[in-house]
Write a protein that holds these residues in place. Structure first.
Motif, PDB file in Angstrom:
ATOM      1  N   ILE A  19       0.857  -1.176   0.000  1.00  0.00           N
ATOM      2  CA  ILE A  19       0.000   0.000   0.000  1.00  0.00           C
ATOM      3  C   ILE A  19       0.898   1.232   0.000  1.00  0.00           C
ATOM      4  O   ILE A  19       1.696   1.424   0.912  1.00  0.00           O
ATOM      5  CB  ILE A  19      -0.950   0.030   1.212  1.00  0.00           C
ATOM      6  N   ASP A  28      -5.976   0.329  -7.476  1.00  0.00           N
ATOM      7  CA  ASP A  28      -5.173  -0.886  -7.458  1.00  0.00           C
ATOM      8  C   ASP A  28      -4.841  -1.324  -8.873  1.00  0.00           C
ATOM      9  O   ASP A  28      -5.275  -0.713  -9.841  1.00  0.00           O
ATOM     10  CB  ASP A  28      -5.888  -2.002  -6.695  1.00  0.00           C
ATOM     11  N   ASN A  29      -4.061  -2.375  -8.964  1.00  0.00           N
ATOM     12  CA  ASN A  29      -3.625  -2.879 -10.267  1.00  0.00           C
ATOM     13  C   ASN A  29      -4.402  -4.129 -10.678  1.00  0.00           C
ATOM     14  O   ASN A  29      -3.974  -4.863 -11.544  1.00  0.00           O
ATOM     15  CB  ASN A  29      -2.126  -3.176 -10.242  1.00  0.00           C
ATOM     16  N   ARG A  30      -5.548  -4.367 -10.057  1.00  0.00           N
ATOM     17  CA  ARG A  30      -6.385  -5.516 -10.419  1.00  0.00           C
ATOM     18  C   ARG A  30      -7.210  -5.148 -11.642  1.00  0.00           C
ATOM     19  O   ARG A  30      -7.190  -4.000 -12.067  1.00  0.00           O
ATOM     20  CB  ARG A  30      -7.283  -5.900  -9.243  1.00  0.00           C
ATOM     21  N   ARG A  62      -8.269   3.282 -12.659  1.00  0.00           N
ATOM     22  CA  ARG A  62      -7.053   3.892 -12.095  1.00  0.00           C
ATOM     23  C   ARG A  62      -6.563   4.985 -13.021  1.00  0.00           C
ATOM     24  O   ARG A  62      -6.243   6.085 -12.595  1.00  0.00           O
ATOM     25  CB  ARG A  62      -5.972   2.838 -11.870  1.00  0.00           C
ATOM     26  N   CYS A 113     -10.054  -4.442  -2.542  1.00  0.00           N
ATOM     27  CA  CYS A 113      -8.892  -4.608  -3.430  1.00  0.00           C
ATOM     28  C   CYS A 113      -8.322  -6.019  -3.289  1.00  0.00           C
ATOM     29  O   CYS A 113      -7.986  -6.659  -4.282  1.00  0.00           O
ATOM     30  CB  CYS A 113      -7.817  -3.580  -3.118  1.00  0.00           C
ATOM     31  N   VAL A 131      -1.889  -7.900  -5.271  1.00  0.00           N
ATOM     32  CA  VAL A 131      -2.441  -6.585  -5.570  1.00  0.00           C
ATOM     33  C   VAL A 131      -1.565  -5.480  -4.978  1.00  0.00           C
ATOM     34  O   VAL A 131      -0.971  -5.643  -3.918  1.00  0.00           O
ATOM     35  CB  VAL A 131      -3.905  -6.464  -5.067  1.00  0.00           C
ATOM     36  N   ARG A 132      -1.466  -4.386  -5.698  1.00  0.00           N
ATOM     37  CA  ARG A 132      -0.743  -3.196  -5.239  1.00  0.00           C
ATOM     38  C   ARG A 132      -1.774  -2.086  -5.117  1.00  0.00           C
ATOM     39  O   ARG A 132      -2.499  -1.804  -6.070  1.00  0.00           O
ATOM     40  CB  ARG A 132       0.333  -2.795  -6.232  1.00  0.00           C
ATOM     41  N   ILE A 133      -1.853  -1.473  -3.951  1.00  0.00           N
ATOM     42  CA  ILE A 133      -2.850  -0.443  -3.684  1.00  0.00           C
ATOM     43  C   ILE A 133      -2.154   0.909  -3.560  1.00  0.00           C
ATOM     44  O   ILE A 133      -1.118   1.023  -2.904  1.00  0.00           O
ATOM     45  CB  ILE A 133      -3.623  -0.758  -2.389  1.00  0.00           C
ATOM     46  N   GLY A 188      -8.446  -8.530  -6.191  1.00  0.00           N
ATOM     47  CA  GLY A 188      -7.117  -8.475  -6.783  1.00  0.00           C
ATOM     48  C   GLY A 188      -6.176  -9.591  -6.360  1.00  0.00           C
ATOM     49  O   GLY A 188      -5.161  -9.818  -6.982  1.00  0.00           O
TER      50      GLY A 188
END
Length: 162
Positions: free
Chosen positions: A39, A93-95, A143, A65, A73-75, A69
């Protein structure tokens, strides 16, 4: 589910009014509850008007997330001053992103994506109840605006404290 129902009950019993809260402090407490998650905070050194339940917003967003994700996952949590003493906060996030057709529905209780049969449940509904209770707005986005594959973002506004 029981925890979410208890949270909704607390929101309905919540006394009107807001106090000045340090956004970074609230975020640090919530991030500590997710020690194995990446995060990243950007520009979160603001004081906003909310109450002691503001952490629930981030807990629900971080949990969402993770739910959609997975473990990698990266938040990212970021802020943007939008004038008129308002702050826009983004949890992204990157989901996979949220399909446009679902974006208006994700804050409804038990909203369901008919393609994946994934239920959004109470979490985002609670986020909406709290944000609106603080005098802000909340919406789902990508995003990177217009790019579904870039990841999902929940954006909301809060009043800045003086």
């Amino acid at each position: 589910m029981i925890r979410n129902i208890e949270t909704i009950s607390r929101i309905y019993k919540m006394k009107p009014g807001v106090v000045s809260l340090d956004l970074a402090e609230v975020l640090k407490k919530e991030i500590a509850l997710h020690p194995n998650v990446s995060i990243v905070l950007e520009g979160c050194n603001h004081t906003v008007l909310a109450n002691d339940m503001m952490g629930v917003i981030f807990d629900n967003l971080f949990s969402n997330c993770l739910k959609f994700g997975g473990s990698g996952v990266r938040i990212e949590v970021s802020t943007r001053d939008i004038g008129e003493e308002m702050l826009e906060i983004t949890v992204a996030d990157n989901r996979p992103g949220i399909p446009d057709v679902m974006k208006p529905k994700v804050f409804d209780r038990f909203a369901q994506d008919s393609n994946t049969r994934s239920s959004y449940g109470f979490g985002l509904h609670i986020v909406k109840m709290l944000v609106e209770g603080y005098g802000g707005n909340v919406w789902a986005d990508n995003r990177i605006h217009g790019e579904l594959a870039s990841g999902a973002a929940i954006r909301f506004t809060l009043h800045l404290a003086e």
